[in-house]
Enzyme design. Structure first.
Site, PDB file in Angstrom:
ATOM      1  CG  HIS A  69      32.141  70.724  65.737  1.00  0.00           C
ATOM      2  ND1 HIS A  69      32.213  72.103  65.728  1.00  0.00           N
ATOM      3  CD2 HIS A  69      31.442  70.385  66.849  1.00  0.00           C
ATOM      4  CE1 HIS A  69      31.569  72.564  66.789  1.00  0.00           C
ATOM      5  NE2 HIS A  69      31.095  71.553  67.482  1.00  0.00           N
ATOM      6  CG  ASN A  77      31.659  74.187  70.367  1.00  0.00           C
ATOM      7  OD1 ASN A  77      31.324  74.584  69.256  1.00  0.00           O
ATOM      8  ND2 ASN A  77      31.116  73.116  70.927  1.00  0.00           N
ATOM      9  CB  CYS A  88      28.183  71.865  66.018  1.00  0.00           C
ATOM     10  SG  CYS A  88      27.939  72.665  67.602  1.00  0.00           S
TER      11      CYS A  88
HETATM   12  O1  UT7 Z   1      29.437  71.506  69.716  1.00  0.00           O
HETATM   13  C1  UT7 Z   1      28.267  70.753  69.851  1.00  0.00           C
HETATM   14  C2  UT7 Z   1      28.506  69.493  70.536  1.00  0.00           C
HETATM   15  N1  UT7 Z   1      29.022  69.747  71.862  1.00  0.00           N
HETATM   16  C3  UT7 Z   1      29.901  68.918  72.337  1.00  0.00           C
HETATM   17  O2  UT7 Z   1      30.318  68.018  71.642  1.00  0.00           O
HETATM   18  C4  UT7 Z   1      30.302  69.045  73.785  1.00  0.00           C
HETATM   19  C5  UT7 Z   1      30.551  67.673  74.324  1.00  0.00           C
HETATM   20  N2  UT7 Z   1      30.783  67.626  75.759  1.00  0.00           N
HETATM   21  C6  UT7 Z   1      31.943  68.041  76.331  1.00  0.00           C
HETATM   22  O3  UT7 Z   1      32.804  68.599  75.699  1.00  0.00           O
HETATM   23  C7  UT7 Z   1      32.160  67.699  77.780  1.00  0.00           C
HETATM   24  O4  UT7 Z   1      31.183  66.787  78.177  1.00  0.00           O
HETATM   25  C8  UT7 Z   1      32.142  68.928  78.706  1.00  0.00           C
HETATM   26  C9  UT7 Z   1      33.392  69.768  78.499  1.00  0.00           C
HETATM   27  C10 UT7 Z   1      30.895  69.740  78.473  1.00  0.00           C
HETATM   28  C11 UT7 Z   1      32.140  68.448  80.176  1.00  0.00           C
HETATM   29  O5  UT7 Z   1      33.273  67.614  80.394  1.00  0.00           O
HETATM   30  P1  UT7 Z   1      33.104  66.186  81.066  1.00  0.00           P
HETATM   31  O6  UT7 Z   1      34.432  65.637  81.260  1.00  0.00           O
HETATM   32  O7  UT7 Z   1      32.130  65.379  80.241  1.00  0.00           O
HETATM   33  O8  UT7 Z   1      32.496  66.529  82.470  1.00  0.00           O
HETATM   34  P2  UT7 Z   1      31.102  66.058  83.103  1.00  0.00           P
HETATM   35  O9  UT7 Z   1      29.964  66.769  82.456  1.00  0.00           O
HETATM   36  O10 UT7 Z   1      31.046  64.564  83.183  1.00  0.00           O
HETATM   37  O11 UT7 Z   1      31.271  66.607  84.553  1.00  0.00           O
HETATM   38  C12 UT7 Z   1      32.314  66.107  85.416  1.00  0.00           C
HETATM   39  C13 UT7 Z   1      32.392  67.026  86.607  1.00  0.00           C
HETATM   40  C14 UT7 Z   1      31.038  67.346  87.213  1.00  0.00           C
HETATM   41  O12 UT7 Z   1      31.172  67.419  88.607  1.00  0.00           O
HETATM   42  P3  UT7 Z   1      30.750  66.189  89.560  1.00  0.00           P
HETATM   43  O13 UT7 Z   1      29.280  65.986  89.298  1.00  0.00           O
HETATM   44  O14 UT7 Z   1      31.584  65.041  89.108  1.00  0.00           O
HETATM   45  O15 UT7 Z   1      31.053  66.693  90.921  1.00  0.00           O
HETATM   46  C15 UT7 Z   1      30.735  68.721  86.677  1.00  0.00           C
HETATM   47  O16 UT7 Z   1      29.864  69.447  87.507  1.00  0.00           O
HETATM   48  O17 UT7 Z   1      32.945  68.276  86.200  1.00  0.00           O
HETATM   49  C16 UT7 Z   1      32.110  69.329  86.650  1.00  0.00           C
HETATM   50  N3  UT7 Z   1      32.242  70.477  85.769  1.00  0.00           N
HETATM   51  C17 UT7 Z   1      33.187  71.409  85.942  1.00  0.00           C
HETATM   52  N4  UT7 Z   1      34.161  71.526  86.863  1.00  0.00           N
HETATM   53  C18 UT7 Z   1      34.969  72.581  86.776  1.00  0.00           C
HETATM   54  C19 UT7 Z   1      31.508  70.799  84.674  1.00  0.00           C
HETATM   55  N5  UT7 Z   1      31.965  71.938  84.141  1.00  0.00           N
HETATM   56  C20 UT7 Z   1      33.000  72.343  84.916  1.00  0.00           C
HETATM   57  C21 UT7 Z   1      33.879  73.438  84.886  1.00  0.00           C
HETATM   58  N6  UT7 Z   1      34.842  73.523  85.832  1.00  0.00           N
HETATM   59  N7  UT7 Z   1      33.798  74.404  83.937  1.00  0.00           N
END
Ligand code: UT7
Length: 345
Positions: free
Chosen positions: A264, A294, A123
């Site tokens: 970004h 993204n 990115c």
């Molecule tokens: O562009 C290149 C660089 N990329 C980025 O900068 C992306 C950076 N990361 C993010 O934007 C975020 O970390 C995400 C959007 C990918 C995930 O959000 P988060 O708030 O960090 O969630 P998490 O990974 O800590 O997951 C929290 C919970 C998990 O469930 P449990 O383990 O707490 O039960 C995930 O399984 O959210 C769950 N989860 C979802 N739930 C509903 C992950 N994706 C989803 C989803 N819908 N689509």
């Protein structure tokens, strides 16, 4: 035989200057509801945790080069140039491993013999590519350079993975840079950048390269992008904040002098956390993630185009452009917004 020609007679320049801007989104929009209908997710989760309502997805017959050509054509039209000395394509989703995609793009743009190469920095690829282009211009190697960020992320995202599928979108954006003076509108400032390869597995496609060729892999999932989202999030906020400060300092700007922070578009919460850490008010941080998702290396030129068209970027504003992505890589640079730039989308 057509011999190569030059856009200008290059001589070492003090700065690269932005003279053309364009973007292209494939027409099909996919709303969150489409993911909620087939994955364990909801429209509300995607909106509140990422800030996305919809993204554009290319049809199966469209490749990254097709998106790049459209954006490149618009940027050249915006710049009112028919020729450039080099084409640099930032992408993580090239048409093929071999050859590079940039020569195909150059050929399609009627630039059959120019220097054309791909640049892969996730990115951060677009800011890396503009920095390389500025260096070519600064050295007098090229007079005018077309820099494109283009991605068909839908080709590498596992449609069954709720933690990546709703995040990414397809699209392309491009700029034309030419020789100029450091204090004139359009001038790019110094870049701050870096990488940290020990986090390579935080965003990666495990198979399909020389480490693990596709023919030896029986699990299709390893040919899709894997992301440790939460780990990436934490690093992204810290690195973007720091590299933004470094780029501002290198340009001799104070953070409070930044009129627009172009971050970004990975996650609306990342942009908000960075703006908060830097003390930049939200109204100075344009965003378009709600409608495009993204788009990796295409994200920044797409946002520049959209913000220019809707009036959020104005002549002579001090713009700081900042990014973070797979690698990890990060990069930031400054830009004095040009006068009379007509972005085409
Ligand atoms: O562009 C290149 C660089 N990329 C980025 O900068 C992306 C950076 N990361 C993010 O934007 C975020 O970390 C995400 C959007 C990918 C995930 O959000 P988060 O708030 O960090 O969630 P998490 O990974 O800590 O997951 C929290 C919970 C998990 O469930 P449990 O383990 O707490 O039960 C995930 O399984 O959210 C769950 N989860 C979802 N739930 C509903 C992950 N994706 C989803 C989803 N819908 N689509």
């Amino acid at each position: 035989m057509i011999f190569a020609r030059r856009s200008t007679t290059p001589s070492p320049a003090h700065a690269a200057r932005l003279i053309g801007l364009g973007a292209y989104l494939p027409p099909k929009k996919v709303p969150n509801a489409d993911f909620a209908a087939r994955l364990d997710t909801t429209d509300e989760w995607i909106r509140t945790r990422i800030g996305i309502a919809e993204r554009h997805i290319a049809d199966p017959a469209t490749a990254t080069s097709d998106l790049a050509v459209e954006a490149g054509r618009r940027a050249m039209k915006s710049a009112q140039v028919e020729y450039v000395d080099a084409v640099i394509l930032a992408t993580a989703t090239p048409d093929h491993h071999v050859p590079g995609t940039a020569p195909l793009v150059a050929d399609q743009l009627g630039l059959p013999q120019v220097c054309a190469f791909d640049l892969g920095a996730g990115c951060s690829g677009f800011v890396y590519a503009t920095t390389v282009a500025a260096g070519l211009i600064h050295a007098g190697t090229a007079g005018t350079v077309l820099v494109i960020g283009a991605e068909k992320m839908s080709a590498v995202v596992d449609p069954a993975d709720r933690s990546t599928a709703p995040i990414f979108g397809d699209g392309a954006g491009a700029v034309v840079l030419t020789a100029g003076q450091a204090d004139e509108p359009g001038a790019l400032g110094p870049t701050a950048w870096g990488s940290e390869g020990k986090h390579a597995d935080a965003i990666c496609i495990p198979a399909g390269g020389s480490r693990r060729p596709s023919r030896t892999v029986d699990d299709l999932k390893n040919q899709y992008v894997h992301m440790k989202g939460n780990e990436v999030f934490r690093h992204a906020v810290r690195r973007i904040t720091h590299v933004t400060q470094e780029a501002a300092a290198a340009a001799g700007w104070r953070i409070q002098d930044v009129d627009r922070l172009i971050v970004h578009q990975a996650n609306a919460r990342i942009s908000a956390a960075v703006a908060d850490a830097l003390g930049i008010p939200p109204e100075r941080v344009p965003a378009n993630i709600t409608h495009v998702g993204n788009t990796s290396a295409a994200s920044i030129p797409l946002l520049l185009s959209h913000a220019a068209i809707d009036g959020r970027l104005k002549a002579r504003q001090r713009v700081l452009v900042t990014s973070f992505g797979a690698g990890f890589t990060w990069a930031a640079t400054t830009l004095l917004w040009p006068v009379d730039l007509q972005a085409l989308v």
